[in-house]
Scaffold this motif. Structure first.
Motif, short mmCIF file in Angstrom:
data_model
loop_
_atom_site.label_atom_id
_atom_site.label_comp_id
_atom_site.label_asym_id
_atom_site.label_seq_id
_atom_site.Cartn_x
_atom_site.Cartn_y
_atom_site.Cartn_z
N PRO A 79 -3.82 -31.43 10.90
CA PRO A 79 -4.93 -31.81 10.04
C PRO A 79 -4.90 -33.31 9.74
N LEU A 80 -6.08 -33.89 9.63
CA LEU A 80 -6.21 -35.32 9.41
C LEU A 80 -6.13 -35.67 7.92
N LEU A 81 -5.75 -36.90 7.67
CA LEU A 81 -5.86 -37.51 6.34
C LEU A 81 -6.75 -38.74 6.50
N ALA A 82 -7.91 -38.72 5.88
CA ALA A 82 -8.85 -39.85 5.97
C ALA A 82 -8.93 -40.54 4.62
N PHE A 83 -9.08 -41.86 4.66
CA PHE A 83 -9.15 -42.61 3.41
C PHE A 83 -10.13 -43.77 3.57
N ASN A 84 -10.92 -43.96 2.50
CA ASN A 84 -11.90 -45.04 2.45
C ASN A 84 -11.28 -46.23 1.72
N MET A 85 -10.97 -47.30 2.46
CA MET A 85 -10.39 -48.51 1.88
C MET A 85 -11.44 -49.62 1.77
N GLY A 86 -12.70 -49.24 1.67
CA GLY A 86 -13.74 -50.23 1.43
C GLY A 86 -13.66 -50.74 -0.01
N LEU A 87 -13.76 -52.05 -0.16
CA LEU A 87 -13.62 -52.67 -1.48
C LEU A 87 -14.74 -53.69 -1.69
N PRO A 88 -15.28 -53.74 -2.90
CA PRO A 88 -16.38 -54.67 -3.16
C PRO A 88 -16.00 -56.11 -2.82
N ALA A 89 -16.92 -56.79 -2.14
CA ALA A 89 -16.80 -58.22 -1.80
C ALA A 89 -15.74 -58.51 -0.75
N ALA A 90 -15.18 -57.50 -0.10
CA ALA A 90 -14.14 -57.72 0.91
C ALA A 90 -14.78 -57.94 2.28
N GLY A 91 -14.29 -58.94 2.99
CA GLY A 91 -14.71 -59.22 4.35
C GLY A 91 -13.51 -59.32 5.26
N GLY A 92 -13.64 -60.10 6.33
CA GLY A 92 -12.57 -60.20 7.30
C GLY A 92 -11.26 -60.73 6.74
N MET A 93 -11.34 -61.67 5.79
CA MET A 93 -10.11 -62.23 5.21
C MET A 93 -9.32 -61.15 4.49
N HIS A 94 -10.01 -60.37 3.67
CA HIS A 94 -9.33 -59.31 2.92
C HIS A 94 -8.92 -58.17 3.85
N GLN A 95 -9.69 -57.90 4.88
CA GLN A 95 -9.31 -56.85 5.82
C GLN A 95 -8.01 -57.22 6.52
N ALA A 96 -7.86 -58.49 6.90
CA ALA A 96 -6.62 -58.94 7.52
C ALA A 96 -5.44 -58.78 6.56
N MET A 97 -5.68 -59.10 5.29
CA MET A 97 -4.61 -58.98 4.30
C MET A 97 -4.24 -57.52 4.07
#
Length: 415
Positions: A147-165
């Protein structure tokens, strides 16, 4: 020649004295000649003894008072600054500052409960935060039968810089996604300039930690200004957080004002990282008001869009890191209305298309183009979904995820 019995001339006496031996002055007069030139030192029996001691005591007290004042000023300054940090809590913050620690805590809790499940995680902005209902994918079977575990790590105002972090932090904690989905946040790829929206503009530097500062500073065009602003907030919090103090005293943080009470970013987060949207009014006047807010925020910036080198490099670093770590990754173009797409200038749109093609070819990326998945009625403000939009988006995304999982399934051991 004899001078006995007669007077000796004065000149001869003088020359004879000078020739025989030098004149011997008193010892004290020769050693302390300069003493008489200075002020007379009072003696114990001098009448001025009393006033002199009082004057000296007064001078010592004044000198001590100055020293105490110089010591107390920094002491109370430090106490005052620390008091501000003790006073602050989540009611002071915007959703973009208190959402990351909340989501990290929820993710750690899910991983502790389900440590052996393949992890599907999606990084993105508030669009991902409000669109991907990860709980609907959790529990479905992966190609290997687990079984899978899925998670939404979308965060307000986050772009490529925060995604890399965030990717760097995940790997540093030993969290390796089975599949990583990365939102293509086009609005945050804009070059940082005064008066225009970009990821640097959306980053609230006073609120970030030292760890975040050290990581993000490599992607800021004005690194010195960023570090200065962060240090101001640490050394002089009442100045660095003056806007937050003002808004807190007005009650705008803990209780959103009337014009933002329908802002979905204030909604709670479910156990899988999705922002729990609620039904909003479908009145034309309400929709027009929400669209007017998005138009005012983005029109000028997207009409003058220029691809930022630092922001583009951050996104390249995400996919380069995934390649080095052998993590399957896909790029997701989130749904936006046609009205929002038309805010970009033709030149800006061409730059984005060229950059997207570069990423696809350079890293052999899978791209999920969900731009046209939703209708106009499914949007809140042209680029954030309503509850119906989140349902439609997740329904269409889940089969795409299963396709990617099947295509990237590692071979069985021994083969």
């Amino acid at each position: 020649m004899s001078f006995s019995g007669s007077a000796v001339p004065e000149e001869m006496l003088t020359s004879e004295v000078s020739a025989s031996s030098p004149v011997r002055y008193p010892l004290s007069a020769r050693r302390y000649l300069l003493r008489d030139l200075g002020p007379k030192r009072p003696r114990p029996d001098d009448k001025t003894t009393g006033p002199s001691l009082a004057l000296a005591r007064s001078r010592r007290m004044k000198r001590s008072a100055r020293i105490l004042v110089l010591l107390w000023i920094p002491f109370w300054y430090i106490i005052g600054q620390l008091a501000l940090f003790a006073w602050m809590d989540e009611s002071w913050q915007l959703e973009r500052t208190f959402s990351p620690p909340r989501k990290w805590a929820i993710l750690h809790k899910r991983l502790a409960e389900m440590p052996d499940r393949p992890l599907v995680i999606m990084l993105g902005s508030s669009r991902t935060d409000q669109s991907f209902q990860a709980g609907r994918l959790t529990g479905q079977l992966a190609p290997d039968g687990r079984p899978l575990l899925a998670f939404n790590m979308g965060l307000p105002a986050a772009g490529g810089m925060h995604q890399a972090m965030y990717l760097n932090d995940l790997l540093a904690e030993g969290i390796r996604p089975r599949l990583l989905l990365v939102e293509f946040v086009a609005t945050h790829l804009n070059r940082s300039r005064r008066g225009l929206q970009s990821e640097e503009h959306f980053t609230l530097v006073p609120w970030i930690s030292a760890h975040e500062l050290l990581f993000l500073q490599r992607y800021f065009t004005n690194r010195r200004q960023m570090i200065t602003e962060w240090l101001e907030a640490r050394l002089a919090p009442w100045y660095g957080f003056r806007w937050s103090v003002h808004e807190h005293l007005r009650g705008r943080h803990s209780h959103p004002p009337e014009e933002t009470k329908f802002d979905q970013s204030w909604r709670p987060i479910d156990p899988w990282g999705w922002r729990l949207l609620r039904d909003l009014p479908h009145a034309p006047a309400f929709r027009a008001l929400r669209w007017a807010g998005a138009y005012q925020m983005y029109f000028h910036s997207l009409q003058n869009f220029e691809l930022g080198d630092k922001a583009a490099q951050a996104l390249r670093d995400v996919f380069a890191r995934c390649r080095r770590e052998n993590i399957p990754v896909a790029l997701v173009l989130m749904p936006v209305s046609k009205e929002f797409q038309e805010l970009y200038s033709p030149e800006g749109r061409a730059q984005l298309d060229n950059f997207l093609a570069e990423l696809r070819n350079r890293y052999n990326l899978d791209v999920i183009d969900a731009t046209e998945w939703l209708d106009k009625e499914d949007f809140d403000d042209g680029h954030h979904p309503l509850l119906s939009g989140a349902d439609k988006f997740t329904t269409r995304l889940i089969p795409e995820i299963h396709k990617l999982l099947a295509r990237t399934e590692p071979p069985p051991p021994g083969r």
